[in-house]
Design an enzyme around this catalytic site. Sequence first.
Site, mmCIF file in Angstrom:
data_model
loop_
_atom_site.group_PDB
_atom_site.id
_atom_site.type_symbol
_atom_site.label_atom_id
_atom_site.label_comp_id
_atom_site.label_asym_id
_atom_site.label_seq_id
_atom_site.Cartn_x
_atom_site.Cartn_y
_atom_site.Cartn_z
ATOM 1 N N TYR A 1 3.193 24.250 13.901
ATOM 2 C CA TYR A 1 4.544 23.718 13.981
ATOM 3 C C TYR A 1 4.516 22.265 14.456
ATOM 4 O O TYR A 1 3.629 21.861 15.212
ATOM 5 C CB TYR A 1 5.386 24.519 14.974
ATOM 6 C CG TYR A 1 5.768 25.903 14.520
ATOM 7 C CD1 TYR A 1 6.906 26.119 13.754
ATOM 8 C CD2 TYR A 1 4.999 27.004 14.875
ATOM 9 C CE1 TYR A 1 7.273 27.390 13.349
ATOM 10 C CE2 TYR A 1 5.350 28.284 14.481
ATOM 11 C CZ TYR A 1 6.488 28.470 13.715
ATOM 12 O OH TYR A 1 6.844 29.731 13.310
ATOM 13 N N TYR B 1 -0.875 31.966 12.392
ATOM 14 C CA TYR B 1 -1.314 31.145 13.518
ATOM 15 C C TYR B 1 -1.549 32.013 14.754
ATOM 16 O O TYR B 1 -0.961 33.093 14.909
ATOM 17 C CB TYR B 1 -0.291 30.044 13.824
ATOM 18 C CG TYR B 1 1.100 30.527 14.153
ATOM 19 C CD1 TYR B 1 1.441 30.945 15.438
ATOM 20 C CD2 TYR B 1 2.090 30.547 13.180
ATOM 21 C CE1 TYR B 1 2.717 31.368 15.745
ATOM 22 C CE2 TYR B 1 3.367 30.965 13.483
ATOM 23 C CZ TYR B 1 3.682 31.381 14.766
ATOM 24 O OH TYR B 1 4.948 31.804 15.059
ATOM 25 N N ARG C 1 0.043 35.686 14.450
ATOM 26 C CA ARG C 1 1.300 35.984 13.779
ATOM 27 C C ARG C 1 1.103 35.998 12.273
ATOM 28 O O ARG C 1 0.456 35.125 11.710
ATOM 29 C CB ARG C 1 2.365 34.912 14.091
ATOM 30 C CG ARG C 1 2.904 34.834 15.504
ATOM 31 C CD ARG C 1 3.685 36.047 15.987
ATOM 32 N NE ARG C 1 4.377 36.858 15.013
ATOM 33 C CZ ARG C 1 5.594 36.614 14.522
ATOM 34 N NH1 ARG C 1 6.261 35.540 14.915
ATOM 35 N NH2 ARG C 1 6.150 37.442 13.676
ATOM 36 N N HIS D 1 5.286 33.612 8.177
ATOM 37 C CA HIS D 1 6.708 33.944 8.182
ATOM 38 C C HIS D 1 7.544 32.675 8.201
ATOM 39 O O HIS D 1 7.067 31.595 8.551
ATOM 40 C CB HIS D 1 7.071 34.810 9.395
ATOM 41 C CG HIS D 1 6.822 34.131 10.709
ATOM 42 N ND1 HIS D 1 5.582 34.112 11.304
ATOM 43 C CD2 HIS D 1 7.647 33.430 11.526
ATOM 44 C CE1 HIS D 1 5.660 33.431 12.439
ATOM 45 N NE2 HIS D 1 6.892 32.994 12.597
ATOM 46 N N HIS E 1 11.401 31.504 9.722
ATOM 47 C CA HIS E 1 12.552 31.857 10.545
ATOM 48 C C HIS E 1 13.838 31.511 9.799
ATOM 49 O O HIS E 1 13.965 30.420 9.231
ATOM 50 C CB HIS E 1 12.522 31.092 11.866
ATOM 51 C CG HIS E 1 11.342 31.404 12.728
ATOM 52 N ND1 HIS E 1 11.353 32.385 13.690
ATOM 53 C CD2 HIS E 1 10.102 30.855 12.762
ATOM 54 C CE1 HIS E 1 10.180 32.426 14.287
ATOM 55 N NE2 HIS E 1 9.403 31.510 13.738
#
Length: 241
Positions: free
Chosen positions: A112, A151, A161, A164, A166
Site C-alpha cells: 500500500y 501481502y 492476506r 483483495h 476494499h
Amino acid sequence: MGHPTNERLIVTPYRRNGGGSQPPSLYEPYRSSVRRAPAQPLILLPTTLSEVTGPVYGYGEVGETDNDLTRQHTGEPLGERIIVTGRVLDSNGHPVPRALIEVWQANSAGRYVHAVDQHPAPLDPNFTGTGRTLTDENGGYRFVTIKPGPYPWLNHYNAWRPAHIHFSIFGRAFLSRLVTQMYFPGDPLFAFDPIFQSVPDEKARQRMISRFDLETTQPQWATGYKFDIVLRGPEATPFES
C-alpha cells in the site's frame, strides 16, 4: 372520517441479515477485533427516519479518471490489468442508483501507499491504489485497476492476506457507510486468513469472492471480474463490523 396518515412517520424497517452471514465483532483469531469489539452486548435500535433518509451525495467530487486507477499518473502501472464491474442491490434485489463507491488496494507487489506499510515490496510510482465512482440508474459500477498482490501482516506467525480490494459504499443517509472486501477466485490463502474465515456461513463467505467474467474481459488488454454487492437482508454481502 378516518384519521389522516402522516406518511413521513411510516418507516419500512430494513430486512435483517441471516444468521452467520456477517462477521462477529469479536473473532479471536483476528487479533485486532479483540481490541475493538464491544465489551457489553449490543442494543438493537429500531429503524427511524434518521437512518433511512438524508442528503444525497453530489457529483462534483468524482473525476473523469477516478474509476480508472491505471490512468491517474503519467505512466502505466505494473501488473495485471483488470476490470471489475457489478451492481449494488438492496435486500429485494432492486438496484441502488447514485451510490458512492470508494475502493482502495495494494499494488501488484502487495504494498500500500501508506506510511505504516513498510514491508520489503516495491512501490509503484504510477499506482496509488484508490478510486471512486457513482452507480448508474441500474445500480451498476465499473473500475479499471491492477490485480493486487497478497501481502504479509503481523496478526500471527507467517500471516498473509489473500489478494483483495476494499469497497466502501455510501448511501443516502448519514449512517449508511458499509465496508467490505472483494476477493479473487481460487486463492490458496483463504483457509489461513482469519478475516475471511471470521464470517461463519460458507455461503456468505462465497459472496465476498468475485467471479471471472469473459464478457467483461477485453482481448489483449484486461481480464474481467464481476462483484455484486447486496446491502441488506438474508443474501447480504458480509460487511466489516
